[in-house]
Design a protein around this motif. Structure first.
Motif, PDB file in Angstrom:
ATOM      1  N   ASP A   1       0.319   7.075  -8.489  1.00 19.55           N
ATOM      2  CA  ASP A   1       1.716   6.698  -8.696  1.00 19.55           C
ATOM      3  C   ASP A   1       1.969   5.230  -8.356  1.00 19.55           C
ATOM      4  N   HIS A   2       0.947   4.509  -8.035  1.00 22.44           N
ATOM      5  CA  HIS A   2       1.102   3.193  -7.439  1.00 22.44           C
ATOM      6  C   HIS A   2       0.414   2.153  -8.277  1.00 22.44           C
ATOM      7  N   SER A   3       0.571   0.891  -7.886  1.00 21.22           N
ATOM      8  CA  SER A   3      -0.212  -0.150  -8.550  1.00 21.22           C
ATOM      9  C   SER A   3      -1.684   0.038  -8.176  1.00 21.22           C
ATOM     10  N   ASP A   4      -2.545  -0.713  -8.829  1.00 22.95           N
ATOM     11  CA  ASP A   4      -3.979  -0.550  -8.579  1.00 22.95           C
ATOM     12  C   ASP A   4      -4.442  -1.220  -7.287  1.00 22.95           C
ATOM     13  N   ALA A   5      -3.525  -1.955  -6.639  1.00 24.26           N
ATOM     14  CA  ALA A   5      -3.957  -2.714  -5.459  1.00 24.26           C
ATOM     15  C   ALA A   5      -4.468  -1.780  -4.363  1.00 24.26           C
ATOM     16  N   ASP A   6      -5.569  -2.180  -3.724  1.00 26.47           N
ATOM     17  CA  ASP A   6      -6.087  -1.403  -2.592  1.00 26.47           C
ATOM     18  C   ASP A   6      -5.079  -1.410  -1.456  1.00 26.47           C
ATOM     19  N   ILE A   7      -4.905  -0.251  -0.818  1.00 32.20           N
ATOM     20  CA  ILE A   7      -4.117  -0.223   0.415  1.00 32.20           C
ATOM     21  C   ILE A   7      -5.110  -0.249   1.567  1.00 32.20           C
ATOM     22  N   ILE A   8      -5.171  -1.392   2.227  1.00 29.78           N
ATOM     23  CA  ILE A   8      -6.155  -1.570   3.292  1.00 29.78           C
ATOM     24  C   ILE A   8      -5.637  -0.926   4.578  1.00 29.78           C
ATOM     25  N   ALA A   9      -6.477  -0.110   5.217  1.00 32.17           N
ATOM     26  CA  ALA A   9      -6.060   0.576   6.445  1.00 32.17           C
ATOM     27  C   ALA A   9      -6.825   0.068   7.662  1.00 32.17           C
ATOM     28  N   VAL A  10      -7.980  -0.527   7.435  1.00 31.10           N
ATOM     29  CA  VAL A  10      -8.761  -1.166   8.513  1.00 31.10           C
ATOM     30  C   VAL A  10      -9.220  -2.499   7.947  1.00 31.10           C
ATOM     31  N   SER A  11      -8.958  -3.592   8.701  1.00 28.39           N
ATOM     32  CA  SER A  11      -9.297  -4.882   8.082  1.00 28.39           C
ATOM     33  C   SER A  11     -10.149  -5.757   8.981  1.00 28.39           C
ATOM     34  N   ASN A  12     -11.252  -6.219   8.426  1.00 30.03           N
ATOM     35  CA  ASN A  12     -12.145  -7.196   9.080  1.00 30.03           C
ATOM     36  C   ASN A  12     -12.428  -6.844  10.531  1.00 30.03           C
ATOM     37  N   LEU A  13     -12.832  -5.606  10.727  1.00 32.64           N
ATOM     38  CA  LEU A  13     -13.026  -5.129  12.101  1.00 32.64           C
ATOM     39  C   LEU A  13     -14.491  -5.253  12.520  1.00 32.64           C
TER      40      LEU A  13
ATOM     41  N   ALA B  36     -10.292   0.855   2.594  1.00 32.45           N
ATOM     42  CA  ALA B  36      -9.086   1.101   1.798  1.00 32.45           C
ATOM     43  C   ALA B  36      -8.830   2.603   1.718  1.00 32.45           C
ATOM     44  N   LEU B  37      -7.554   2.965   1.662  1.00 35.12           N
ATOM     45  CA  LEU B  37      -7.168   4.374   1.517  1.00 35.12           C
ATOM     46  C   LEU B  37      -7.447   4.840   0.088  1.00 35.12           C
ATOM     47  N   PRO B  38      -7.482   6.156  -0.116  1.00 38.76           N
ATOM     48  CA  PRO B  38      -7.709   6.666  -1.475  1.00 38.76           C
ATOM     49  C   PRO B  38      -6.688   6.087  -2.453  1.00 38.76           C
TER      50      PRO B  38
ATOM     51  N   GLU C  25       9.247  -0.217  21.716  1.00 37.86           N
ATOM     52  CA  GLU C  25      10.228   0.030  20.648  1.00 37.86           C
ATOM     53  C   GLU C  25       9.567  -0.054  19.273  1.00 37.86           C
ATOM     54  N   GLY C  26      10.026   0.777  18.357  1.00 36.32           N
ATOM     55  CA  GLY C  26       9.522   0.714  16.982  1.00 36.32           C
ATOM     56  C   GLY C  26       8.246   1.517  16.811  1.00 36.32           C
ATOM     57  N   ASN C  27       7.667   1.408  15.619  1.00 35.17           N
ATOM     58  CA  ASN C  27       6.472   2.195  15.297  1.00 35.17           C
ATOM     59  C   ASN C  27       5.380   1.304  14.725  1.00 35.17           C
ATOM     60  N   VAL C  28       4.172   1.853  14.741  1.00 35.68           N
ATOM     61  CA  VAL C  28       3.065   1.170  14.057  1.00 35.68           C
ATOM     62  C   VAL C  28       3.372   1.196  12.562  1.00 35.68           C
ATOM     63  N   PRO C  29       3.357   0.048  11.897  1.00 41.31           N
ATOM     64  CA  PRO C  29       3.616   0.079  10.448  1.00 41.31           C
ATOM     65  C   PRO C  29       2.469   0.762   9.710  1.00 41.31           C
ATOM     66  N   ALA C  30       2.802   1.477   8.656  1.00 38.53           N
ATOM     67  CA  ALA C  30       1.766   2.150   7.860  1.00 38.53           C
ATOM     68  C   ALA C  30       0.956   1.095   7.101  1.00 38.53           C
ATOM     69  N   PRO C  31      -0.275   1.450   6.740  1.00 37.32           N
ATOM     70  CA  PRO C  31      -1.075   0.534   5.927  1.00 37.32           C
ATOM     71  C   PRO C  31      -0.290   0.135   4.677  1.00 37.32           C
ATOM     72  N   GLY C  32      -0.384  -1.120   4.306  1.00 42.74           N
ATOM     73  CA  GLY C  32       0.374  -1.612   3.144  1.00 42.74           C
ATOM     74  C   GLY C  32       1.695  -2.229   3.563  1.00 42.74           C
ATOM     75  N   LEU C  33       2.135  -1.958   4.799  1.00 44.66           N
ATOM     76  CA  LEU C  33       3.435  -2.471   5.247  1.00 44.66           C
ATOM     77  C   LEU C  33       3.280  -3.420   6.439  1.00 44.66           C
TER      78      LEU C  33
ATOM     79  N   GLN D 160     -13.099  11.906   1.504  1.00 44.96           N
ATOM     80  CA  GLN D 160     -11.632  11.926   1.323  1.00 44.96           C
ATOM     81  C   GLN D 160     -11.176  10.728   0.495  1.00 44.96           C
ATOM     82  N   GLY D 161     -12.119   9.972  -0.027  1.00 48.90           N
ATOM     83  CA  GLY D 161     -11.759   8.838  -0.870  1.00 48.90           C
ATOM     84  C   GLY D 161     -11.535   7.537  -0.109  1.00 48.90           C
TER      85      GLY D 161
END
Ligand SMILES: Nc1ncnc2c1ncn2[C@@H]1O[C@H](COP(=O)(O)OP(=O)(O)OP(=O)(O)O)[C@@H](O)[C@H]1O
Ligand SMILES: [Mg+2]
Length: 327
Positions: free
Chosen positions: A16-28, A10-12, A274-282, A62-63
């Protein structure tokens, strides 16, 4: 054996956000074996560096937090290591080579003092033996006049020389595994080729296991035995380089491979995805590549697991592998 098992990061936390973890790497999950090179590829922002750094627990300051899974070095969890064991493991059994050789060296200390610090941490040598070891390491990475080089400071060296020094430092304690995160992208093309040849030779001579993080499929073909393709925090395809190159299964792998300059006629514009890699959380709830995939349909809305593809240990995370085969 170095094994990443079902790792989630999870990212730091953001205030300013809800308490939910923003996962950046999952079940790898990934396995590195001595004597084999694993390429980790994917576009910018997929989570390659977070994964590579997790192996040495470098993201923690870095958290970056582990929310699940484990990393095992010969069956021992690196998360169970105390500080002393962890420090010995870093640069000892497992070394890292970074993308930017300047930032990885401290400009205010000589090459010699930085190399000797690493050597003293990992090897029990007296001052003269340590110096001789440093000289041998510099010679092994193709740097002449090593005695003089030890007295120099990083900013008097070219980028290629600095990267050679870092490779020498990574080799200083007989590591079993090397984690190399884009080790040549900051260098000129001609220097890149020489550094890659050097890494390949050292890896073979010493029977190292290596994780090579790169954007470059050409480099994977040249250097790696196995490859894992990462998209939006997860592995979407993995297998031997031969299997993945001969029978790429996932539309994302196919798209990345189609962008290689070497397979497109000179002068023609390179295809782009086409398009971009979505950011973690999206990330999309089902297949994370679906919003960019021309094969996507309703079947892609549910979770997709990695499943076996053409041969043993070749796996892909796509419900339309057959359709992708015909594209
Ligand atoms: N310390 C951090 N704080 C907040 N977000 C971070 C942090 N480190 C990484 N991220 C985010 O996590 C995602 C994955 O980052 P990562 O650096 O692992 O990507 P990458 O695949 O190595 O990309 P690149 O090819 O550009 O190096 C990105 O969206 C990035 O912005
Ligand atoms: Mg990176």
């Amino acid at each position: 054996m170095l094994e990443i098992r079902d790792l989630s990061l999870a990212l730091p936390a953001r205030t300013d956000h809800s308490d939910a973890d923003i996962i950046a790497v999952s079940n790898l999950s990934l396995r590195l074996q001595r004597g084999r090179v694993m390429g980790l590829v994917g576009e910018s922002g997929c989570g390659k560096t977070l994964t590579a750094q997790a192996i040495l627990r470098l993201g923690e300051h870095q958290g970056i937090r582990r929310t699940g899974g484990d990393i095992l070095l010969d069956q021992q969890s690196i998360f169970a290591m105390d500080d002393v064991t962890l420090r010995k493991m870093r640069g000892g059994r497992v070394s890292m080579i970074f993308q930017e050789p300047m930032t990885a060296l401290n400009p205010v200390f000589s090459i010699g003092s930085q190399m000797l610090e690493v050597i003293h941490l990992h090897l029990n040598l007296d001052a003269e033996a340590a110096r001789q070891h440093a000289i041998r390491l510099l010679q092994d990475v193709g740097l002449d006049d090593a005695g003089h080089l030890l007295q120099q400071y990083p900013d008097s060296l070219s980028g290629g020389m600095r990267q050679r020094v870092l490779i020498a430092m990574a080799m200083s304690a007989n590591a079993d595994f090397i984690i190399a995160d884009e080790p040549t992208t900051a260098l000129d093309v001609s220097v890149q080729k020489r550094i890659i040849a050097l890494l390949r030779n050292l890896q073979r001579q010493r029977g190292l296991g290596m994780l090579l993080v790169t954007h470059d499929f050409g480099l994977v073909a040249e250097m790696c035995d196995d490859v894992a393709v990462m998209y939006a925090g997860e592995i979407v395809e993995t297998g031997s380089v031969e299997d993945v190159f001969d029978h790429p299964a996932h539309p994302y792998t196919r798209a990345l491979m189609g962008c290689r300059p070497e397979i497109n006629p000179p002068g023609t514009p390179l295809p782009v995805i086409e398009g971009n890699v979505p950011a973690p959380g999206l990330w999309a709830a089902g297949c994370r590549f679906a919003p960019r995939c021309k094969h996507a349909d309703q079947a892609c809305a549910g979770k997709v697991a990695l499943h076996q593809w053409s041969r043993h240990q070749h796996q892909a995370r796509c419900v339309h592998v057959e359709a992708a085969e015909s594209c």
